[in-house]
Scaffold this motif. Structure first.
Motif, PDB file in Angstrom:
ATOM      1  N   ARG A   7      25.352 -29.767  91.913  1.00 50.93           N
ATOM      2  CA  ARG A   7      26.066 -29.558  93.185  1.00 50.93           C
ATOM      3  C   ARG A   7      26.208 -30.896  93.905  1.00 50.93           C
ATOM      4  N   ILE A   8      27.450 -31.266  94.221  1.00 50.96           N
ATOM      5  CA  ILE A   8      27.753 -32.582  94.789  1.00 50.96           C
ATOM      6  C   ILE A   8      28.461 -32.438  96.125  1.00 50.96           C
ATOM      7  N   VAL A   9      28.040 -33.257  97.093  1.00 51.20           N
ATOM      8  CA  VAL A   9      28.808 -33.471  98.326  1.00 51.20           C
ATOM      9  C   VAL A   9      29.429 -34.853  98.202  1.00 51.20           C
ATOM     10  N   LEU A  10      30.741 -34.913  98.369  1.00 52.26           N
ATOM     11  CA  LEU A  10      31.519 -36.131  98.200  1.00 52.26           C
ATOM     12  C   LEU A  10      32.060 -36.559  99.555  1.00 52.26           C
ATOM     13  N   ARG A  18      39.109 -38.782  97.421  1.00 52.51           N
ATOM     14  CA  ARG A  18      38.371 -37.507  97.486  1.00 52.51           C
ATOM     15  C   ARG A  18      38.967 -36.488  96.531  1.00 52.51           C
ATOM     16  N   ASN A  19      40.272 -36.320  96.610  1.00 49.87           N
ATOM     17  CA  ASN A  19      40.930 -35.319  95.770  1.00 49.87           C
ATOM     18  C   ASN A  19      40.839 -35.684  94.290  1.00 49.87           C
ATOM     19  N   GLY A  20      41.042 -36.965  93.983  1.00 50.93           N
ATOM     20  CA  GLY A  20      40.980 -37.404  92.588  1.00 50.93           C
ATOM     21  C   GLY A  20      39.601 -37.232  91.984  1.00 50.93           C
ATOM     22  N   LEU A  21      38.573 -37.657  92.707  1.00 49.61           N
ATOM     23  CA  LEU A  21      37.200 -37.502  92.209  1.00 49.61           C
ATOM     24  C   LEU A  21      36.815 -36.030  92.073  1.00 49.61           C
ATOM     25  N   THR A  22      37.224 -35.232  93.037  1.00 49.31           N
ATOM     26  CA  THR A  22      36.938 -33.799  92.974  1.00 49.31           C
ATOM     27  C   THR A  22      37.573 -33.194  91.727  1.00 49.31           C
ATOM     28  N   GLU A  23      38.813 -33.537  91.462  1.00 49.09           N
ATOM     29  CA  GLU A  23      39.523 -33.009  90.292  1.00 49.09           C
ATOM     30  C   GLU A  23      38.866 -33.481  88.989  1.00 49.09           C
ATOM     31  N   ALA A  35      31.378 -29.763  98.683  1.00 41.42           N
ATOM     32  CA  ALA A  35      32.045 -30.227  99.912  1.00 41.42           C
ATOM     33  C   ALA A  35      32.651 -31.594  99.624  1.00 41.42           C
ATOM     34  N   ALA A  36      33.890 -31.780 100.059  1.00 40.63           N
ATOM     35  CA  ALA A  36      34.576 -33.064  99.949  1.00 40.63           C
ATOM     36  C   ALA A  36      35.030 -33.420 101.360  1.00 40.63           C
ATOM     37  N   LEU A  37      34.393 -34.417 101.945  1.00 38.18           N
ATOM     38  CA  LEU A  37      34.558 -34.713 103.364  1.00 38.18           C
ATOM     39  C   LEU A  37      35.159 -36.093 103.594  1.00 38.18           C
ATOM     40  N   LYS A  51      22.923 -27.936 100.544  1.00 39.42           N
ATOM     41  CA  LYS A  51      21.730 -28.424  99.822  1.00 39.42           C
ATOM     42  C   LYS A  51      22.099 -28.956  98.430  1.00 39.42           C
ATOM     43  N   PRO A  52      22.923 -30.013  98.392  1.00 41.88           N
ATOM     44  CA  PRO A  52      23.411 -30.517  97.106  1.00 41.88           C
ATOM     45  C   PRO A  52      22.325 -31.245  96.316  1.00 41.88           C
TER      46      PRO A  52
END
Length: 71
Positions: A7-10, A18-23, A35-37, A51-52
Protein backbone atom coordinates in the motif's frame (compact mmCIF):
# COMPACT_ATOMS: atom_id res chain seq x y z
CA UNK A 1 -1.44 -17.26 3.61
CA UNK A 2 -0.94 -14.68 0.87
CA UNK A 3 0.23 -11.16 1.55
CA UNK A 4 -1.95 -8.29 0.43
CA UNK A 5 -0.74 -5.62 -1.95
CA UNK A 6 1.96 -3.14 -0.97
CA UNK A 7 0.00 0.00 0.00
CA UNK A 8 1.55 3.28 -1.20
CA UNK A 9 0.78 6.95 -0.62
CA UNK A 10 2.24 9.00 -3.46
CA UNK A 11 2.89 12.75 -3.10
CA UNK A 12 3.98 14.96 -6.01
CA UNK A 13 2.88 18.44 -7.03
CA UNK A 14 3.01 17.55 -10.74
CA UNK A 15 -0.21 15.90 -11.88
CA UNK A 16 1.50 14.18 -14.80
CA UNK A 17 4.06 12.54 -12.46
CA UNK A 18 1.38 11.47 -9.98
CA UNK A 19 -0.83 9.98 -12.67
CA UNK A 20 2.06 8.34 -14.51
CA UNK A 21 3.55 6.73 -11.41
CA UNK A 22 0.13 5.59 -10.24
CA UNK A 23 -0.54 3.96 -13.62
CA UNK A 24 2.90 2.28 -13.75
CA UNK A 25 2.58 0.92 -10.23
CA UNK A 26 -0.95 -0.30 -10.91
CA UNK A 27 0.32 -2.48 -13.76
CA UNK A 28 3.15 -3.99 -11.67
CA UNK A 29 0.68 -6.07 -9.70
CA UNK A 30 0.54 -6.55 -5.94
CA UNK A 31 0.84 -2.77 -5.47
CA UNK A 32 -2.01 -0.43 -4.52
CA UNK A 33 -1.65 3.35 -4.63
CA UNK A 34 -4.14 4.15 -1.87
CA UNK A 35 -3.70 7.93 -2.20
CA UNK A 36 -2.08 10.14 -4.84
CA UNK A 37 -1.77 13.67 -3.50
CA UNK A 38 -0.55 16.99 -4.86
CA UNK A 39 -0.90 19.01 -1.67
CA UNK A 40 1.48 18.32 1.25
CA UNK A 41 -1.16 19.47 3.73
CA UNK A 42 -3.22 16.38 2.89
CA UNK A 43 -0.41 13.90 3.61
CA UNK A 44 -0.76 13.53 7.40
CA UNK A 45 -4.52 12.82 7.23
CA UNK A 46 -3.96 10.35 4.36
CA UNK A 47 -1.26 8.53 6.33
CA UNK A 48 -3.57 8.23 9.34
CA UNK A 49 -6.48 7.05 7.19
CA UNK A 50 -4.71 4.58 4.88
CA UNK A 51 -1.77 3.39 7.04
CA UNK A 52 0.41 2.70 3.98
CA UNK A 53 3.47 0.47 3.80
CA UNK A 54 5.40 3.07 1.79
CA UNK A 55 5.37 6.84 1.25
CA UNK A 56 6.72 8.10 -2.09
CA UNK A 57 7.34 11.81 -1.56
CA UNK A 58 8.55 14.60 -3.84
CA UNK A 59 11.05 16.55 -1.70
CA UNK A 60 10.74 19.81 -3.68
CA UNK A 61 7.26 21.21 -3.95
CA UNK A 62 6.29 24.87 -4.20
CA UNK A 63 3.42 24.36 -1.77
CA UNK A 64 5.56 22.70 0.92
CA UNK A 65 8.95 21.24 1.76
CA UNK A 66 8.99 17.45 1.61
CA UNK A 67 11.82 17.19 4.14
CA UNK A 68 9.91 19.29 6.66
CA UNK A 69 6.91 17.06 6.10
CA UNK A 70 8.97 13.99 7.01
CA UNK A 71 10.01 15.54 10.29
Amino acid sequence: MTAGPLRIVLVDDHTLCRNGLTELLHHRGNIAVVAALGNPELVAPALREHKPDLLVLDLRMPSGDGLALLR
